[in-house]
Scaffold this active site. Structure first.
Site, short mmCIF file in Angstrom:
data_model
loop_
_atom_site.label_atom_id
_atom_site.label_comp_id
_atom_site.label_asym_id
_atom_site.label_seq_id
_atom_site.Cartn_x
_atom_site.Cartn_y
_atom_site.Cartn_z
N CYS A 1 0.85 -1.19 0.00
CA CYS A 1 0.00 0.00 0.00
C CYS A 1 0.89 1.25 0.00
O CYS A 1 0.58 2.23 -0.66
CB CYS A 1 -0.92 -0.01 1.20
SG CYS A 1 -1.90 1.45 1.38
N CYS B 1 14.41 1.34 -7.08
CA CYS B 1 12.95 1.30 -6.89
C CYS B 1 12.68 2.12 -5.65
O CYS B 1 13.56 2.83 -5.17
CB CYS B 1 12.45 -0.14 -6.73
SG CYS B 1 12.99 -0.91 -5.20
#
Ligand SMILES: [Zn+2]
Length: 485
Positions: A290, A441
């Site tokens: 999330c 990332c």
């Protein structure tokens, strides 16, 4: 054939849930029932002998309440269900015992405060006493924990324990309505305590500022009536569910991602657990969390409020709940559905022959792929400072950004080539095996997966990871922005 009696009607049938009758259709079955249990006649039928309006009769999923449908022939395998239209009023399935309820009393202020609950036939004084007697653990004081904690406090849950290890950050405030601007950098449990105190000072508030692990979770939840999983990672979810199974505590599960949310009730009345529903987690890095994928602000309110609602129903013992079911809500297209979840007989922890009998049996980091497998070649990496130096020096390096497009929109990584993980093997020709290639990332985990993927595809050039990801490097990137872009 069998007749299944819904809970609120069982008092007419010596508290039996299932009765076997010799009958060829519903009419005969009802006659047999009334013959065997004369009390049931006034429960099921009015003075004119008509079925009372609050009772529905089902065979399978078919509604056979109308009298002309009572003569349809049935087979021995059919099951008749007697279902009251409103399941409530008799708090039979409450997780709070009558003795504990009876030990609770209210002062005048509380009667005024909870008046709207006392008005409800399904809650009333008895239900409100059960709420006050309840001891509930909420794990996670973030997006889902915010509505859960506030509604449990407002509803009058007597003891609320909040477990969280984090401090409040500015980006939390988009969805974590428990905290406010002045709470930034404070522990979330401290902020949660203030919020609960502001709602109701009579609530016993307990806080645990700990990171849950296999060796401490049992101490945290043991002896409580209900655990509400408001966590945000797979390791915590398995730990929580497994610990609830071993401690015999039901759990209300909730999860959100972008526009979609899920709610279920696990480990209640011999129902399935999280592990029954999802036997293994996705490999680390494959699915964004999330935090990485984002979520629309009110979604946490929708899902968390449903979790709080499920919790209160289990405490009071009313209504239908999501045990054995998974509620899935898509807030973007406003679709929702309830899927059936079955208990797995071969479940590793709640099945017939469990292989996990204590939490120490399993390495949760390894199970969730948070540890690098030993046989895999370790991935070398640069710290943000080291990478910054190489960029400054103008070294011949290639930087590959494997983040999703919506993440890149927030912050571009300077001079990076964008290749989503799924395209890496196919696009490896774009990389130069003579140059150092550095993968980036958000948090430095998906980039490791990217490197391993490339190696498996046979790439032989030098590959490096940015340690801690762009999150760890963002200050450096901001300070160099002009020069690097
Ligand atoms: Zn299970």
């Amino acid at each position: 054939m069998n007749v299944y009696i819904s809970a609120t009607l069982r008092s007419f049938f010596d508290r039996n849930a299932k009765l076997e009758v010799e009958a060829e259709n519903i009419r005969q079955a009802l006659d047999e029932l009334v013959k065997a249990y004369p009390d049931a006649k006034k429960g099921l039928f009015d003075e004119e002998g008509k079925l009372r309006g609050f009772i529905r009769i089902y065979v399978g999923s078919e509604n056979r309440t109308a009298q002309d449908r009572w003569v349809i022939p049935l087979t021995k395998k059919d099951e008749i269900l007697l279902l009251p239209a409103i399941a409530g009023g008799v708090p039979e399935g409450s997780i709070i015992s009558d003795d504990r309820r009876k030990a609770v009393s209210f002062d005048d202020k509380e009667i005024e405060r909870f008046g709207k609950h006392l008005l409800l036939r399904e809650i009333g004084v008895k239900g409100q006493k059960r709420i006050k007697a309840a001891r509930v653990v909420v794990i996670g004081a973030g997006a889902l924990g915010s509505p859960v904690i506030q509604y449990l406090a407002a509803a009058g849950v007597g003891t609320i324990k909040v477990v969280d290890f984090d401090d409040v950050s500015l980006e939390n405030l988009q969805s974590q309505v428990l905290h406010s601007s002045r709470d930034v950098n404070r522990p979330k449990v401290a902020s949660a305590r203030d919020s609960v105190r502001n709602i109701n000072r009579n609530i016993e508030f307990e806080a645990e500022n700990v990171l849950l692990e296999a060796d401490n979770i049992t101490d945290v939840i043991d002896g409580y009536d209900l655990v509400i999983d408001c966590s945000d990672n797979y390791k915590a979810r398995y730990l929580i569910s497994d610990a609830c199974v071993l401690c015999g505590i039901p759990e209300v599960f909730g999860a959100i991602y972008q526009f979609e949310g899920q709610v279920s009730v696990f480990n209640y009345n011999d129902g399935p657990c999280y592990r029954c529903a999802f036997p293994t987690p996705p490999p680390a890095g494959l699915v964004p969390t999330c935090a990485e994928g984002g979520a629309i602000s009110p979604l946490a309110g929708i899902i968390g409020s449903i979790q709080a609602n499920e919790a209160l129903k289990l405490i009071i013992g009313i209504g239908d709940h999501l045990s054995g079911k998974l509620l899935v809500i898509d807030s973007l297209y406003l679709r929702s559905q309830i899927l059936n979840l079955n208990k797995r007989e071969d479940c590793e922890i709640c099945g017939k022959h469990p292989s996990i009998t204590e939490l120490a049996d399993l390495d949760y980091d390894e199970f969730c792929g948070l540890k690098e497998a030993e046989e895999e070649t370790p991935v070398e990496g640069f710290t943000p400072d080291e990478l910054a130096k190489r960029i400054e020096n103008g070294d011949p390096i290639t930087i590959i950004d494997v983040r999703e497009p919506h993440e890149r929109a927030i912050m571009r990584f300077p001079n990076a080539i964008v290749i989503p993980i799924g395209q890496l093997a196919r696009r490896q020709k774009e990389l130069d095996p003579g140059k150092d290639t550095i993968f980036v990332c958000r948090e430095g985990k998906r980039s490791i997966l990217a490197i391993n993927t490339l190696r498996e595809a046979g790439y032989t050039g030098p590959l490096y990871n940015l340690k801690g990801g762009i999150e760890a490097m963002k200050d450096i990137i901001f300070s160099h922005e002009g020069a690097w872009l």
